[in-house]
Design a protein around this motif. Structure first.
Motif, PDB file in Angstrom:
ATOM      1  N   PRO A   1       0.801  -1.232   0.000  1.00 26.49           N
ATOM      2  CA  PRO A   1       0.000   0.000   0.000  1.00 26.49           C
ATOM      3  C   PRO A   1       0.830   1.277   0.000  1.00 26.49           C
ATOM      4  CG  PRO A   1      -0.134  -1.143   2.126  1.00 26.49           C
ATOM      5  CD  PRO A   1       0.535  -2.074   1.184  1.00 26.49           C
ATOM      6  N   ARG A   2       2.078   1.230   0.457  1.00 26.91           N
ATOM      7  CA  ARG A   2       2.920   2.433   0.443  1.00 26.91           C
ATOM      8  C   ARG A   2       3.310   2.822  -0.979  1.00 26.91           C
ATOM      9  NH1 ARG A   2       8.022   1.960   3.961  1.00 26.91           N
ATOM     10  NH2 ARG A   2       8.235   4.103   3.195  1.00 26.91           N
ATOM     11  N   ILE A   3       3.285   1.855  -1.885  1.00 25.62           N
ATOM     12  CA  ILE A   3       3.626   2.120  -3.284  1.00 25.62           C
ATOM     13  C   ILE A   3       2.386   2.418  -4.102  1.00 25.62           C
ATOM     14  CG2 ILE A   3       4.592   1.093  -5.381  1.00 25.62           C
ATOM     15  CD1 ILE A   3       6.534  -0.452  -3.592  1.00 25.62           C
ATOM     16  N   GLY A   4       1.379   1.545  -4.000  1.00 22.04           N
ATOM     17  CA  GLY A   4       0.101   1.800  -4.657  1.00 22.04           C
ATOM     18  C   GLY A   4       0.147   1.657  -6.167  1.00 22.04           C
ATOM     19  N   LYS A   5      -0.574   2.534  -6.863  1.00 25.01           N
ATOM     20  CA  LYS A   5      -0.856   2.372  -8.286  1.00 25.01           C
ATOM     21  C   LYS A   5       0.193   2.976  -9.219  1.00 25.01           C
ATOM     22  CE  LYS A   5      -5.868   2.336  -7.462  1.00 25.01           C
ATOM     23  NZ  LYS A   5      -7.172   2.940  -7.828  1.00 25.01           N
ATOM     24  N   VAL A   6       1.417   3.095  -8.783  1.00 22.33           N
ATOM     25  CA  VAL A   6       2.418   3.704  -9.648  1.00 22.33           C
ATOM     26  C   VAL A   6       2.957   2.708 -10.675  1.00 22.33           C
ATOM     27  CG1 VAL A   6       3.096   5.325  -7.848  1.00 22.33           C
ATOM     28  CG2 VAL A   6       4.384   3.195  -8.128  1.00 22.33           C
ATOM     29  N   VAL A   7       2.728   1.411 -10.455  1.00 23.91           N
ATOM     30  CA  VAL A   7       3.274   0.416 -11.381  1.00 23.91           C
ATOM     31  C   VAL A   7       2.345   0.235 -12.576  1.00 23.91           C
ATOM     32  CG1 VAL A   7       4.525  -0.809  -9.572  1.00 23.91           C
ATOM     33  CG2 VAL A   7       2.197  -1.508 -10.124  1.00 23.91           C
TER      34      VAL A   7
ATOM     35  N   ASN B   1       9.257   0.089 -13.688  1.00 21.99           N
ATOM     36  CA  ASN B   1       8.435  -0.168 -12.506  1.00 21.99           C
ATOM     37  C   ASN B   1       9.252  -0.161 -11.224  1.00 21.99           C
ATOM     38  OD1 ASN B   1       5.670  -0.487 -13.422  1.00 21.99           O
ATOM     39  ND2 ASN B   1       6.363  -2.289 -14.524  1.00 21.99           N
ATOM     40  N   ILE B   2      10.435  -0.710 -11.260  1.00 26.60           N
ATOM     41  CA  ILE B   2      11.283  -0.706 -10.064  1.00 26.60           C
ATOM     42  C   ILE B   2      11.656   0.719  -9.674  1.00 26.60           C
ATOM     43  CG2 ILE B   2      13.548  -1.376  -9.168  1.00 26.60           C
ATOM     44  CD1 ILE B   2      13.250  -3.935 -10.953  1.00 26.60           C
ATOM     45  N   LYS B   3      12.009   1.542 -10.653  1.00 30.07           N
ATOM     46  CA  LYS B   3      12.383   2.931 -10.356  1.00 30.07           C
ATOM     47  C   LYS B   3      11.177   3.736  -9.846  1.00 30.07           C
ATOM     48  CE  LYS B   3      16.369   3.185 -13.456  1.00 30.07           C
ATOM     49  NZ  LYS B   3      17.323   3.465 -12.365  1.00 30.07           N
ATOM     50  N   ARG B   4       9.991   3.474 -10.396  1.00 30.08           N
ATOM     51  CA  ARG B   4       8.786   4.140  -9.893  1.00 30.08           C
ATOM     52  C   ARG B   4       8.526   3.755  -8.434  1.00 30.08           C
ATOM     53  NH1 ARG B   4       4.195   3.648 -14.710  1.00 30.08           N
ATOM     54  NH2 ARG B   4       5.153   5.116 -16.177  1.00 30.08           N
ATOM     55  N   CYS B   5       8.700   2.477  -8.129  1.00 35.32           N
ATOM     56  CA  CYS B   5       8.486   2.015  -6.749  1.00 35.32           C
ATOM     57  C   CYS B   5       9.528   2.619  -5.810  1.00 35.32           C
ATOM     58  CB  CYS B   5       8.552   0.493  -6.696  1.00 35.32           C
ATOM     59  SG  CYS B   5       7.173  -0.350  -7.511  1.00 35.32           S
ATOM     60  N   ALA B   6      10.760   2.719  -6.278  1.00 35.94           N
ATOM     61  CA  ALA B   6      11.808   3.310  -5.449  1.00 35.94           C
ATOM     62  C   ALA B   6      11.470   4.757  -5.099  1.00 35.94           C
ATOM     63  CB  ALA B   6      13.148   3.236  -6.187  1.00 35.94           C
ATOM     64  N   ARG B   7      10.971   5.520  -6.089  1.00 40.12           N
ATOM     65  CA  ARG B   7      10.577   6.907  -5.816  1.00 40.12           C
ATOM     66  C   ARG B   7       9.434   6.963  -4.817  1.00 40.12           C
ATOM     67  NH1 ARG B   7      11.694   7.617 -11.432  1.00 40.12           N
ATOM     68  NH2 ARG B   7       9.488   7.285 -11.964  1.00 40.12           N
ATOM     69  N   ALA B   8       8.459   6.052  -4.956  1.00 39.10           N
ATOM     70  CA  ALA B   8       7.315   6.050  -4.044  1.00 39.10           C
ATOM     71  C   ALA B   8       7.743   5.748  -2.611  1.00 39.10           C
ATOM     72  CB  ALA B   8       6.278   5.032  -4.514  1.00 39.10           C
TER      73      ALA B   8
END
Length: 315
Positions: free
Chosen positions: A125-131, A140-147
């Protein structure tokens, strides 16, 4: 549903886990799976529901004990999904990530899926819909890292250690992220990513029916899930049509696979895994590690249960 069945279905996963753990490591992959399926069926059959069994990946396997089409002794009609022993090869070989699962929901709440492969991406839930499953693993990994506010090098990606993932593994390594390879147990890996305890993201190919159970966990615990079924031929597409799937490019999300908040999930570890500890036998019984979650309230419990066989024999 007019009742929370979480504590009742966890008893079924406990019995399945205890049964499988007793013969773990003996090397008979079929026997350990069949005994776990028999145990979970026997316990679920006591439920005061009329549970329609859905998404049984072994339903047409001739060597595997079949699950009944309906389970229970009551009148309330429900959907019921039972994976008596995920990672049964690992359990038989004495390896990690073997777990028993069950999901119950009101009738029609669980989408049925063909027995095909599904590419999945799961985050907490801390990452959510950024992927976005149509984007590359690196994106996707870089988006999750930013989140998460992390460096890419500090991200942990859980992946099944399978030949079909060789290119995926190489790309993850190239982008600099850490990898947690598991031999079996994609559901356990996905649950680990949801909680963020041992990994940040799960990526890879697995089975489509398991996608429904993973979506149920996301619905109960939070997080985000995307899955895409892959079709190799017209036979695969015909199989999907039998489940009402006509868009063969469809990206499945939580709301596509789980259509109600009236759903509960339970699991018990058989061997130590990414999400739960395995069964530990004691001189007069055993200790199991389980979890229960409910979508209506997002209530989430982890349980350590001590079983005393002198009072309530399991075997």
């Amino acid at each position: 549903m007019n009742k929370n069945y979480g504590m009742e279905i966890v008893r079924a996963t406990e019995i399945a886990a205890l049964t499988a753990a007793r013969i773990q490591g003996l090397g008979n992959h079929i026997d350990i799976l069949n005994q776990a399926r028999e145990a979970i069926t026997k316990t679920l059959s006591r439920l005061n529901v009329c549970g329609h069994v859905v998404n049984d990946r072994f339903a047409t396997s001739p060597d595997i004990r079949p699950l009944p089409e309906t389970i229970g002794v009551g009148e309330q009609v429900t959907d019921l999904m039972a994976i008596a022993l995920e990672a049964h090869h690992s359990a038989a070989d004495g390896k990690n990530n073997a777990t028993a699962y069950a999901v119950i929901g009101k009738r029609g709440s669980i989408q049925t899926l063909p027995n095909l492969g599904m590419y999945k991406i799961v985050v907490g839930p801390r990452i959510g819909k950024v992927v976005d499953i149509n984007q590359s693993p690196t994106v996707n990994i870089k988006r999750c890292a930013r989140a998460l506010g992390k460096y890419t090098e500090n991200m942990t990606v859980c992946v099944l250690n399978q030949p079909r993932h060789q290119q995926l593994i190489e790309e993850i390594r190239k982008c600099g992220a850490r990898i947690k390879l598991i031999d079996e147990g994609e559901i356990s890996g996905c649950l680990s990513a949801i909680t963020g305890e041992k990994s940040d993201i799960y990526i890879g190919y697995g089975y489509a029916p398991e996608g429904a159970l993973i979506a149920a966990a996301v619905g109960c615990m939070g997080g985000y899930f995307e899955g895409k079924i892959f079709y190799e031929n017209d036979r695969d597409r015909a199989a999907a049509e039998c489940h009402g799937i006509t868009d063969f490019d469809k990206i499945f999300r939580l709301e596509d696979l789980i259509r109600s908040h009236e759903i509960a999930i339970a699991a018990t570890g058989v061997t130590d895994g990414e999400f739960l500890e395995g069964v530990r036998f004691t001189p007069n019984g055993a200790i199991t590690s389980s979890f229960i979650a409910r979508a209506e309230t997002h209530t989430y419990r982890k349980l350590e249960t001590r079983h005393f066989f002198d009072y309530k024999p399991v075997f």
